[in-house]
Motif scaffolding. Sequence first.
Motif, mmCIF file in Angstrom:
data_model
loop_
_atom_site.group_PDB
_atom_site.id
_atom_site.type_symbol
_atom_site.label_atom_id
_atom_site.label_comp_id
_atom_site.label_asym_id
_atom_site.label_seq_id
_atom_site.Cartn_x
_atom_site.Cartn_y
_atom_site.Cartn_z
ATOM 1 N N ALA A 194 1.771 -1.666 3.210
ATOM 2 C CA ALA A 194 0.902 -2.788 3.573
ATOM 3 C C ALA A 194 0.013 -3.177 2.394
ATOM 4 N N GLU A 195 -0.490 -2.205 1.649
ATOM 5 C CA GLU A 195 -1.339 -2.502 0.496
ATOM 6 C C GLU A 195 -0.551 -3.210 -0.601
ATOM 7 N N ARG A 196 0.655 -2.725 -0.878
ATOM 8 C CA ARG A 196 1.464 -3.322 -1.944
ATOM 9 C C ARG A 196 2.067 -4.664 -1.533
ATOM 10 N N GLU A 197 2.197 -4.908 -0.235
ATOM 11 C CA GLU A 197 2.785 -6.169 0.243
ATOM 12 C C GLU A 197 1.983 -7.363 -0.234
ATOM 13 N N ALA A 198 0.684 -7.188 -0.480
ATOM 14 C CA ALA A 198 -0.145 -8.285 -0.984
ATOM 15 C C ALA A 198 0.343 -8.794 -2.331
ATOM 16 N N GLU A 199 1.140 -7.971 -3.048
ATOM 17 C CA GLU A 199 1.682 -8.377 -4.351
ATOM 18 C C GLU A 199 2.986 -9.165 -4.207
ATOM 19 N N HIS A 200 3.458 -9.347 -2.972
ATOM 20 C CA HIS A 200 4.723 -10.055 -2.674
ATOM 21 C C HIS A 200 5.920 -9.433 -3.408
ATOM 22 N N PRO A 201 6.105 -8.133 -3.270
ATOM 23 C CA PRO A 201 7.246 -7.504 -3.941
ATOM 24 C C PRO A 201 8.532 -7.730 -3.164
ATOM 25 N N ARG A 202 9.631 -7.340 -3.791
ATOM 26 C CA ARG A 202 10.903 -7.218 -3.076
ATOM 27 C C ARG A 202 11.157 -5.720 -2.917
ATOM 28 N N TRP A 203 11.135 -5.257 -1.670
ATOM 29 C CA TRP A 203 11.343 -3.843 -1.401
ATOM 30 C C TRP A 203 12.822 -3.523 -1.485
ATOM 31 N N VAL A 204 13.144 -2.475 -2.224
ATOM 32 C CA VAL A 204 14.527 -2.050 -2.407
ATOM 33 C C VAL A 204 14.701 -0.725 -1.684
ATOM 34 N N TRP A 205 15.582 -0.715 -0.683
ATOM 35 C CA TRP A 205 15.803 0.526 0.061
ATOM 36 C C TRP A 205 17.238 0.614 0.522
ATOM 37 N N THR A 206 17.600 1.819 0.979
ATOM 38 C CA THR A 206 19.006 2.059 1.306
ATOM 39 C C THR A 206 19.494 1.230 2.474
ATOM 40 N N ASP A 207 18.659 1.097 3.512
ATOM 41 C CA ASP A 207 19.133 0.468 4.737
ATOM 42 C C ASP A 207 17.922 -0.043 5.518
ATOM 43 N N THR A 208 17.833 -1.347 5.668
ATOM 44 C CA THR A 208 16.701 -1.939 6.384
ATOM 45 C C THR A 208 16.585 -1.388 7.799
ATOM 46 N N ALA A 209 17.718 -1.166 8.449
ATOM 47 C CA ALA A 209 17.702 -0.667 9.827
ATOM 48 C C ALA A 209 17.104 0.731 9.926
ATOM 49 N N ARG A 210 17.056 1.454 8.809
ATOM 50 C CA ARG A 210 16.455 2.777 8.815
ATOM 51 C C ARG A 210 14.986 2.739 8.404
ATOM 52 N N TRP A 211 14.612 1.913 7.430
ATOM 53 C CA TRP A 211 13.259 1.928 6.872
ATOM 54 C C TRP A 211 12.292 0.984 7.578
ATOM 55 N N TYR A 212 12.773 -0.158 8.061
ATOM 56 C CA TYR A 212 11.851 -1.185 8.534
ATOM 57 C C TYR A 212 11.298 -0.947 9.948
ATOM 58 N N PRO A 213 12.094 -0.488 10.926
ATOM 59 C CA PRO A 213 11.528 -0.317 12.270
ATOM 60 C C PRO A 213 10.270 0.547 12.341
ATOM 61 N N PRO A 214 10.176 1.688 11.616
ATOM 62 C CA PRO A 214 8.921 2.449 11.669
ATOM 63 C C PRO A 214 7.734 1.667 11.110
ATOM 64 N N LEU A 215 7.987 0.813 10.116
ATOM 65 C CA LEU A 215 6.901 -0.015 9.591
ATOM 66 C C LEU A 215 6.441 -1.012 10.642
ATOM 67 N N LEU A 216 7.389 -1.664 11.307
ATOM 68 C CA LEU A 216 7.031 -2.619 12.356
ATOM 69 C C LEU A 216 6.264 -1.934 13.483
ATOM 70 N N ALA A 217 6.684 -0.728 13.834
ATOM 71 C CA ALA A 217 5.989 0.009 14.884
ATOM 72 C C ALA A 217 4.541 0.306 14.496
ATOM 73 N N ALA A 218 4.296 0.412 13.194
ATOM 74 C CA ALA A 218 2.935 0.654 12.698
ATOM 75 C C ALA A 218 2.181 -0.649 12.438
ATOM 76 N N GLY A 219 2.779 -1.786 12.781
ATOM 77 C CA GLY A 219 2.114 -3.073 12.600
ATOM 78 C C GLY A 219 2.228 -3.647 11.206
ATOM 79 N N VAL A 220 3.229 -3.170 10.423
ATOM 80 C CA VAL A 220 3.386 -3.622 9.032
ATOM 81 C C VAL A 220 4.666 -4.436 8.914
ATOM 82 N N ARG A 221 4.549 -5.631 8.351
ATOM 83 C CA ARG A 221 5.703 -6.482 8.072
ATOM 84 C C ARG A 221 5.896 -6.599 6.574
ATOM 85 N N VAL A 222 7.143 -6.813 6.160
ATOM 86 C CA VAL A 222 7.409 -7.084 4.750
ATOM 87 C C VAL A 222 8.118 -8.422 4.643
ATOM 88 N N GLU A 223 7.850 -9.109 3.569
ATOM 89 C CA GLU A 223 8.376 -10.458 3.404
ATOM 90 C C GLU A 223 9.789 -10.475 2.860
#
Length: 577
Positions: free
Chosen positions: A42-71
């Motif tokens: 959430a802190e780094r998202e203010a920099e508008h990065p492109r997050w690079v990860w193995t699988d969105t379906a694995r990394w993103y749901p826990p972030l959403l559950a914590a109230g964090v979105r990535v662009e």
Amino acid sequence: MPIVVERRGATVALVDVDDSGAPRDDRASTLTTEAELPRLIAEREAEHPRWVWTDTARWYPPLLAAGVRVERCHDLRLVDRLLAGIQGRAPRTDWGAPAAARQRHGDTLFDLDSDLDTNPHGDLTSDPAGHADSGAPRSDSGQDAPLAPPAAATYRAQLAAIAAHATARDLTLLAAAESAGALAAAEMTHVGLPWSESDHDALLTAVLGPRPPVGGRPARLDELAAEVTQRLGVGPVALDSPTDLIRALRRAGLEVATTQQRELQRLAHPAIAPLLQYKSLARLWTANGWAWLDEWVHDGRFRPVFLPAGASSGRWASDGGGALQLPRQVRPAVRADEGWMLVVADAAQLEPRILAALSGDEAMARAGAGVDLYAGMVERGVVDTREHAKLGMLGAMYGGTTGESARVLPRLARSFPAAIAFVEAAARAGERGGSVTTHLGRTSPPPSAQWLDRQSLAAAEGASEGMRRAARTDARSWGRFTRNFVVQGTAAEWALAWLAGVRRRLWAAEDGLLERQAHLAFFLHDELVVHAPADRVADVESALREAAAEAGRIVFGATPVTFPVTVAAVQRYSDAK
């Protein structure tokens, strides 16, 4: 600015890399725990990065559950699938497997995490892919400097493969669209589609009768089964067994080859009407009945698990719940929250318009200048009726060789020669065993080894006529697949661009938790549903239309083809059409 996210043993690392995928500092990274990851992202998202990860379906749901979105993100798994198709290899399948379960493959680029559990700082001294020159920095002594973490190396390799492609711009766009689609898929699962459990129960009860006990079936199905059996007059009939049903119909003097609805509707017999009703209600009960409701709808939301690019053409699939096959019978249960609306947008005749743009057929583009391309064909005298236009285009895109579509096709070929020649060329390529590509570069899979063997044996001296006939049938079948692949796959690319454009516009308009603002709630190939506060409907309608026009420009550049969408703001999904 790309930031790689990867697991390192019991920790998670955030690694800054440059636009080529090379680490900004090959030893510097931020290590954190799984619990702290949402806060750091959430802190780094203010920099508008492109997050690079193995699988969105694995990394993103826990972030959403914590109230964090990535662009933005780069999904290594989805991009690997794209590149695998182009390179003629099998895609990796172990992105989420535990390190201990993985095997080392010296000839593959993509061993992301296997070394990291035993080396938590990622200071590797050999290329994880086993290549002599990985492009890693070297020290003054000539020794290899510590390599970038494997996920960063994978990202760098993918960027290099894309840059080396003949149409790098298109492939870059497709990789970005795939990754944006993965983000949207996770968000739609997180927020869910608003669903009234009481309305669903009521509509089931109205057509099937009261909910049966476990192991029983609805009373209405029993009544219809008895009626069909009585009217056929040939003894007991197992209606749920196609083989037994065909035999019973034939004993009753009805010649049928299948139990498909279209074939049954041609029969004149008093048993057919209750039989068709039985089949329709039986599908509803098994696919979307009470058991489905219990499993898939909770707290007023249906949360399907979407599988972006689940089909080889790039179209989405779903992992249970039948999300992409919601029958119209249950759509009245899809109901907006109090004070909210469902804004439903449908791309008009998407695949024929995609074909017009792919082929550069200007006459077909002119016919589709309005909202209804099929009506435009009738107005220009290409065909007699709108139904003939639709059947003819379906035949052209799916390889229809019989019936009304085959009779209409010659008229389409005279009026739209470029469009028809385009799909015919794709079909011939498939019949030869070749591959075809979508507009942005997704490559069709090759035919099976068995298919190739049968073609080879049929071409050999001494092959029987039966072998040659079977091989020709196989070739035509694969040609129908490649004929449609180029159209359906490119339509999926346009839809991804549309989806990403709508998501971006909704994102720019609001801050805060996703479920408290206008958000994408459902996606069905060429249809989008946005759940929006009633006072935001006008803005959402504009976003849907603007993004559709933008998607055409992004995918095709300058083209005379238009991509209109019909938009309806409704309380219930069933009211949209």
